[in-house]
Motif scaffolding. Structure first.
Motif, PDB file in Angstrom:
ATOM      1  N   ASP A  18      46.681  46.719  42.600  1.00 44.88           N
ATOM      2  CA  ASP A  18      45.478  46.117  43.175  1.00 44.88           C
ATOM      3  C   ASP A  18      44.553  47.157  43.788  1.00 44.88           C
ATOM      4  OD1 ASP A  18      45.753  43.402  42.507  1.00 44.88           O
ATOM      5  OD2 ASP A  18      47.219  43.106  44.103  1.00 44.88           O
ATOM      6  N   VAL A  21      42.572  48.440  40.822  1.00 48.49           N
ATOM      7  CA  VAL A  21      41.581  47.467  40.355  1.00 48.49           C
ATOM      8  C   VAL A  21      40.412  47.390  41.331  1.00 48.49           C
ATOM      9  CG1 VAL A  21      41.190  45.019  39.832  1.00 48.49           C
ATOM     10  CG2 VAL A  21      43.292  46.139  39.061  1.00 48.49           C
ATOM     11  N   ALA A  22      40.694  47.424  42.633  1.00 47.12           N
ATOM     12  CA  ALA A  22      39.638  47.327  43.648  1.00 47.12           C
ATOM     13  C   ALA A  22      38.710  48.538  43.609  1.00 47.12           C
ATOM     14  CB  ALA A  22      40.258  47.184  45.032  1.00 47.12           C
ATOM     15  N   PRO A  29      37.403  41.175  38.307  1.00 45.33           N
ATOM     16  CA  PRO A  29      38.348  40.500  39.208  1.00 45.33           C
ATOM     17  C   PRO A  29      39.552  39.921  38.492  1.00 45.33           C
ATOM     18  CG  PRO A  29      36.419  39.121  38.830  1.00 45.33           C
ATOM     19  CD  PRO A  29      36.114  40.464  38.232  1.00 45.33           C
ATOM     20  N   HIS A  32      43.090  41.612  38.872  1.00 51.40           N
ATOM     21  CA  HIS A  32      43.881  41.679  40.093  1.00 51.40           C
ATOM     22  C   HIS A  32      45.222  40.964  39.884  1.00 51.40           C
ATOM     23  CE1 HIS A  32      41.768  43.730  43.300  1.00 51.40           C
ATOM     24  NE2 HIS A  32      40.622  43.215  42.859  1.00 51.40           N
ATOM     25  N   SER A  33      46.241  41.448  40.576  1.00 56.67           N
ATOM     26  CA  SER A  33      47.580  40.873  40.403  1.00 56.67           C
ATOM     27  C   SER A  33      47.605  39.404  40.784  1.00 56.67           C
ATOM     28  CB  SER A  33      48.596  41.657  41.225  1.00 56.67           C
ATOM     29  OG  SER A  33      48.385  41.480  42.615  1.00 56.67           O
ATOM     30  N   TRP A  34      46.891  39.028  41.841  1.00 59.58           N
ATOM     31  CA  TRP A  34      46.912  37.632  42.277  1.00 59.58           C
ATOM     32  C   TRP A  34      46.204  36.724  41.274  1.00 59.58           C
ATOM     33  CZ3 TRP A  34      41.832  36.373  42.932  1.00 59.58           C
ATOM     34  CH2 TRP A  34      40.954  37.407  43.310  1.00 59.58           C
ATOM     35  N   TRP A  35      45.175  37.240  40.587  1.00 58.46           N
ATOM     36  CA  TRP A  35      44.510  36.444  39.540  1.00 58.46           C
ATOM     37  C   TRP A  35      45.452  36.272  38.357  1.00 58.46           C
ATOM     38  CZ3 TRP A  35      38.804  35.629  39.550  1.00 58.46           C
ATOM     39  CH2 TRP A  35      38.383  34.834  38.486  1.00 58.46           C
ATOM     40  N   ARG A 208      40.843  34.320  49.879  1.00 63.89           N
ATOM     41  CA  ARG A 208      40.204  35.634  49.971  1.00 63.89           C
ATOM     42  C   ARG A 208      38.704  35.527  50.213  1.00 63.89           C
ATOM     43  NH1 ARG A 208      44.667  35.953  47.078  1.00 63.89           N
ATOM     44  NH2 ARG A 208      45.905  37.884  47.220  1.00 63.89           N
ATOM     45  N   TYR A 233      32.428  38.676  43.655  1.00 63.08           N
ATOM     46  CA  TYR A 233      33.360  39.807  43.653  1.00 63.08           C
ATOM     47  C   TYR A 233      32.576  41.086  43.394  1.00 63.08           C
ATOM     48  CZ  TYR A 233      37.101  42.973  42.191  1.00 63.08           C
ATOM     49  OH  TYR A 233      37.940  44.051  42.076  1.00 63.08           O
TER      50      TYR A 233
END
Length: 314
Positions: A18, A21-22, A29, A32-35, A208, A233
């Protein structure tokens, strides 16, 4: 520079992922791992790892088992993935792809717009795709002047009405998902598992503070005429999901929703509205009528020719 390495999900350092990616030069977006956990669950990846453990480049490859072998696929609600890098000397896309793809029974991925069109045509089927984008750095009146004449007339009539429809916040997206299921859902081919993934994704976005949910309701009854979900984002405002009833379409509620988004964010330097679509001609015209321009990106697909009973061999 270190090479890209293929890692399985269990080998990934998600905080390092992450962080990369950020910082990536590509504002994506979806990577991202959460996506990805919300929409795909697990994924393989090509990763460029520095000597100190930092991830310099990542390429998510969502994968699943199907009869015949392991497949790389594009998850729902995930427009673009491809290679993301937070260093200028990013690895080239192409040389390692054919060998990589042969590890899978099927391989399909949609690159991000910054990746361009890799030179892999002899090994892959390459599909030229497009999204539509609108630069929001100009002031609202300038942007509105770029709408098609019909949209400008509709907005003027709406503003002159005795009781114009209002665009308001949508605290709970559940009614919007229900409206989509009633209208577009059957044709879109979405199943209960897809809505479950979308709800997980929306919860992540909300936590978020990246989600903007807007709605147009019938003034007398409060019935939902149309709604839209936007993701803010970095340098992107993404038109993620929308639905409208027949009454809402007649009242031009989808036009009001997008005009509201443009009005609220106009004059933001560097911000781009990504309409996240445009492959269908009618949808492309709808987006272009706001002054948006077509932006290309590529999809790659490869199917192994080995017999099914040898697909397990790696």
């Amino acid at each position: 520079m270190p090479p890209l390495r293929l890692l399985r999900f269990s080998q990934l350092d998600l905080p390092a992922w992450d962080a990369c990616v950020a910082r990536a030069r590509q504002p994506v977006p979806y990577a991202h791992s959460w996506w990805l956990q919300a929409t795909a669950g697990r994924w393989d990846a090509l990763v460029q790892v520095a000597s100190d453990g930092r991830y310099l480049s990542v390429w998510p490859l969502p994968a699943k088992w199907r009869p015949g072998g392991r497949q790389v696929y594009q998850p729902p609600f995930t427009q673009q993935l491809g290679l993301l890098s937070c260093v200028e000397s990013a690895p080239a896309i192409g040389p390692e792809l054919p060998q990589l793809a042969r590890r899978y029974a099927r391989f399909y991925t949609q690159l991000n717009e910054a990746n361009g069109l890799p030179d892999v045509a002899k090994d892959f089927a390459v599909e030229a795709r497009q999204t539509y984008q609108l630069d929001l750095s100009s002031d609202y009146q300038t942007m509105r002047a770029g709408y098609c004449a019909d949209y400008r007339r509709r907005l003027l009539r709406h503003e002159a009405a005795a009781a114009p429809l209002a665009v308001t916040n949508l605290p709970d997206a559940a009614p919007l998902l229900a409206l989509f299921q009633q209208t577009k859902g059957p044709a879109a081919g979405l199943r209960p598992r897809h809505y479950a993934r979308l709800r997980r994704l929306l919860a992540e976005l909300h936590s978020r503070q990246l989600l903007e949910a807007r709605a147009v309701r019938q003034p007398e009854t409060g019935a939902l005429l149309a709604g839209a979900l936007f993701v803010r984002y970095r340098s992107r405002l993404i038109y993620l999901f929308a639905a409208a009833s027949d009454e809402g379409k007649k009242a031009a509620a989808p036009v009001l929703l997008l005009d509201d988004a443009i009005r609220r964010h106009a004059g933001t330097p560097g911000l781009v509205l990504d309409f996240e679509g445009g492959m269908l001609p009618a949808i492309a015209r709808f987006f272009a009528n706001f002054g948006a321009a077509s932006v290309p990106y590529a999809a790659l697909s490869f199917t192994s020719q080995r017999p099914w009973y040898l697909k397990w061999m790696r």
